[in-house]
Design a protein around this motif. Structure first.
Motif, PDB file in Angstrom:
ATOM      1  N   ALA A 228     -66.764-122.034  33.449  1.00 19.22           N
ATOM      2  CA  ALA A 228     -66.340-120.960  34.344  1.00 19.22           C
ATOM      3  C   ALA A 228     -66.863-121.175  35.762  1.00 19.22           C
ATOM      4  CB  ALA A 228     -66.828-119.615  33.814  1.00 19.22           C
ATOM      5  N   VAL A 229     -68.103-121.620  35.875  1.00 23.87           N
ATOM      6  CA  VAL A 229     -68.676-121.897  37.190  1.00 23.87           C
ATOM      7  C   VAL A 229     -67.894-123.018  37.874  1.00 23.87           C
ATOM      8  CG1 VAL A 229     -70.717-122.830  38.367  1.00 23.87           C
ATOM      9  CG2 VAL A 229     -70.979-121.034  36.652  1.00 23.87           C
ATOM     10  N   HIS A 230     -67.587-124.051  37.124  1.00 25.10           N
ATOM     11  CA  HIS A 230     -66.823-125.175  37.668  1.00 25.10           C
ATOM     12  C   HIS A 230     -65.432-124.716  38.102  1.00 25.10           C
ATOM     13  CE1 HIS A 230     -65.721-129.472  38.030  1.00 25.10           C
ATOM     14  NE2 HIS A 230     -64.535-129.051  37.647  1.00 25.10           N
ATOM     15  N   ALA A 231     -64.763-123.924  37.265  1.00 22.59           N
ATOM     16  CA  ALA A 231     -63.419-123.450  37.580  1.00 22.59           C
ATOM     17  C   ALA A 231     -63.431-122.555  38.815  1.00 22.59           C
ATOM     18  CB  ALA A 231     -62.824-122.702  36.387  1.00 22.59           C
ATOM     19  N   GLY A 232     -64.408-121.653  38.891  1.00 22.37           N
ATOM     20  CA  GLY A 232     -64.480-120.754  40.035  1.00 22.37           C
ATOM     21  C   GLY A 232     -64.722-121.487  41.335  1.00 22.37           C
ATOM     22  N   ARG A 233     -65.603-122.486  41.297  1.00 19.95           N
ATOM     23  CA  ARG A 233     -65.882-123.261  42.504  1.00 19.95           C
ATOM     24  C   ARG A 233     -64.653-124.064  42.927  1.00 19.95           C
ATOM     25  NH1 ARG A 233     -68.779-123.069  47.067  1.00 19.95           N
ATOM     26  NH2 ARG A 233     -69.080-125.159  47.939  1.00 19.95           N
ATOM     27  N   SER A 234     -63.960-124.647  41.960  1.00 17.66           N
ATOM     28  CA  SER A 234     -62.746-125.401  42.265  1.00 17.66           C
ATOM     29  C   SER A 234     -61.695-124.498  42.895  1.00 17.66           C
ATOM     30  CB  SER A 234     -62.193-126.047  40.995  1.00 17.66           C
ATOM     31  OG  SER A 234     -63.094-126.997  40.467  1.00 17.66           O
ATOM     32  N   ALA A 235     -61.558-123.286  42.368  1.00 20.01           N
ATOM     33  CA  ALA A 235     -60.577-122.343  42.907  1.00 20.01           C
ATOM     34  C   ALA A 235     -60.931-121.960  44.343  1.00 20.01           C
ATOM     35  CB  ALA A 235     -60.508-121.099  42.031  1.00 20.01           C
ATOM     36  N   PHE A 236     -62.213-121.764  44.611  1.00 20.86           N
ATOM     37  CA  PHE A 236     -62.638-121.420  45.969  1.00 20.86           C
ATOM     38  C   PHE A 236     -62.307-122.545  46.935  1.00 20.86           C
ATOM     39  CE2 PHE A 236     -66.008-121.869  49.199  1.00 20.86           C
ATOM     40  CZ  PHE A 236     -65.725-120.743  49.966  1.00 20.86           C
ATOM     41  N   LEU A 237     -62.612-123.768  46.528  1.00 22.94           N
ATOM     42  CA  LEU A 237     -62.353-124.910  47.401  1.00 22.94           C
ATOM     43  C   LEU A 237     -60.857-125.138  47.591  1.00 22.94           C
ATOM     44  CD1 LEU A 237     -65.043-127.430  46.098  1.00 22.94           C
ATOM     45  CD2 LEU A 237     -65.129-126.044  48.174  1.00 22.94           C
ATOM     46  N   ALA A 238     -60.074-124.858  46.554  1.00 25.38           N
ATOM     47  CA  ALA A 238     -58.634-125.069  46.636  1.00 25.38           C
ATOM     48  C   ALA A 238     -57.971-124.083  47.585  1.00 25.38           C
ATOM     49  CB  ALA A 238     -58.007-124.955  45.244  1.00 25.38           C
ATOM     50  N   GLY A 239     -58.513-122.873  47.679  1.00 25.78           N
ATOM     51  CA  GLY A 239     -57.937-121.853  48.550  1.00 25.78           C
ATOM     52  C   GLY A 239     -56.839-121.089  47.835  1.00 25.78           C
ATOM     53  N   ALA A 240     -57.109-119.841  47.529  1.00 27.30           N
ATOM     54  CA  ALA A 240     -56.139-119.037  46.777  1.00 27.30           C
ATOM     55  C   ALA A 240     -54.983-118.590  47.662  1.00 27.30           C
ATOM     56  CB  ALA A 240     -56.835-117.814  46.175  1.00 27.30           C
ATOM     57  N   MET A 241     -53.831-118.402  47.056  1.00 28.81           N
ATOM     58  CA  MET A 241     -52.681-117.848  47.779  1.00 28.81           C
ATOM     59  C   MET A 241     -53.009-116.431  48.225  1.00 28.81           C
ATOM     60  SD  MET A 241     -49.969-116.708  44.816  1.00 28.81           S
ATOM     61  CE  MET A 241     -49.182-115.517  45.914  1.00 28.81           C
ATOM     62  N   PRO A 242     -52.506-115.984  49.362  1.00 27.98           N
ATOM     63  CA  PRO A 242     -52.786-114.618  49.813  1.00 27.98           C
ATOM     64  C   PRO A 242     -52.067-113.611  48.928  1.00 27.98           C
ATOM     65  CG  PRO A 242     -51.218-115.671  51.276  1.00 27.98           C
ATOM     66  CD  PRO A 242     -51.709-116.736  50.342  1.00 27.98           C
ATOM     67  N   PRO A 243     -52.729-112.529  48.531  1.00 25.39           N
ATOM     68  CA  PRO A 243     -52.063-111.509  47.713  1.00 25.39           C
ATOM     69  C   PRO A 243     -51.009-110.766  48.531  1.00 25.39           C
ATOM     70  CG  PRO A 243     -54.245-110.772  48.360  1.00 25.39           C
ATOM     71  CD  PRO A 243     -54.142-112.197  48.797  1.00 25.39           C
ATOM     72  N   GLN A 244     -49.959-110.309  47.877  1.00 22.04           N
ATOM     73  CA  GLN A 244     -48.915-109.543  48.549  1.00 22.04           C
ATOM     74  C   GLN A 244     -48.357-108.509  47.583  1.00 22.04           C
ATOM     75  OE1 GLN A 244     -46.406-112.803  49.737  1.00 22.04           O
ATOM     76  NE2 GLN A 244     -45.313-112.871  47.789  1.00 22.04           N
TER      77      GLN A 244
END
Length: 267
Positions: A228-244
């Motif tokens: 989970a820590v690895h996945a969360g860090r990867s998601a942060f670095l990847a940059g999430a799509m903006p919510p709409q």
């Protein structure tokens, strides 16, 4: 992932720090530590009677992992208690790292903000690398960082509750307002999804104990948190799509579907 967790200039290959209390047995603790892939362990001196070196066998067992040790001042209620225990830890473990815990309320184990600042100032002056366990209060964290605490350990919820992130706004504000600080969420995480959530916010790491030690299968839970820590860090670095708020098709529609065109052409 090639990124490392920076603790006062020491690069740790894992962003997960694991506690060493509450496990059903030393063997299960060892399995959980191995499964987690963590590079640092925290331990409580006060509960091991350090003045009589009562926990020597336990401490030697932790040293055998060849991981970085992060002694803490758990159970301290005064500045003098915390400073004395930190000095003992430096003598016993030969490390300047100290997780500073100074409790102001015995009901929810909330840190004493006033005494925490005083103790941190004294320990920093004595050459310690101080990692204060604190609440998610922005002003307190700013004061600690300005004193010289390069690593801060705010809670997500009261210690041992497993409630997860009670105040997402406060944690996001800390991350935004203290971009140069190393922020490790300590206390209150109960599920791997909680750890993933704070890592997605941009926090640098998490420290766990109860969530792993009290699980039915601590080694498996340690592995789940590591993922989970690895996945969360990867998601942060990847940059999430903006919510709409409006739906948006993943496949844009361009013109008339081909089967309608064929029908109109008589095919």
């Amino acid at each position: 992932m090639s990124e490392t967790l920076d603790i006062y200039g020491t690069a740790l290959p894992s962003r997960l720090i694991l506690g060493t209390s509450l496990y059903p047995s030393p063997a299960i603790m060892q399995q959980a530590i191995t499964a987690s892939g963590c590079a640092a362990l925290t331990l409580s001196l006060r509960r091991q009677a350090p003045e009589q070196r009562g926990g020597e066998q336990f401490w030697q067992g932790l040293r055998s992992f060849n991981l970085h040790l992060l002694p803490n001042t758990a159970g301290c209620h005064t500045v003098q208690q915390a400073v004395t225990l930190a000095q003992m830890s430096r003598e016993i473990f030969h490390t300047n790292w100290i997780k500073l815990e100074l409790i102001g309320d015995d009901y929810n184990l909330q840190p004493d903000a006033v005494l925490l600042l005083s103790a941190a100032e004294q320990l920093l002056a004595a050459g310690f690398n101080v990692l204060p366990y604190c609440t998610d209060d922005l002003v307190l964290c700013k004061r600690l960082f300005e004193l010289g605490c390069k690593v801060l350990m705010p809670w997500a919820a009261p210690i041992g509750t497993g409630l997860g992130v009670l105040n997402p706004y406060a944690l996001r504000t800390l991350r935004e307002r203290l971009p140069e600080a190393t922020l490790i969420v300590d206390a209150g995480l109960g599920l791997p999804s909680h750890a993933c959530q704070v890592m997605e916010m941009g926090f640098d790491g998490v420290l766990l104990n109860s969530a792993v030690a009290l699980a039915k299968n601590p080694p498996l839970m340690a592995l789940a948190f590591a993922n989970a820590v690895h996945a969360g860090r990867s998601a942060f670095l990847a940059g999430a799509m903006p919510p709409q708020h409006l739906a948006s098709p993943s496949t844009p529609v361009l013109g008339m579907p081909f089967w309608l065109q064929e029908t109109q052409n008589g095919h």
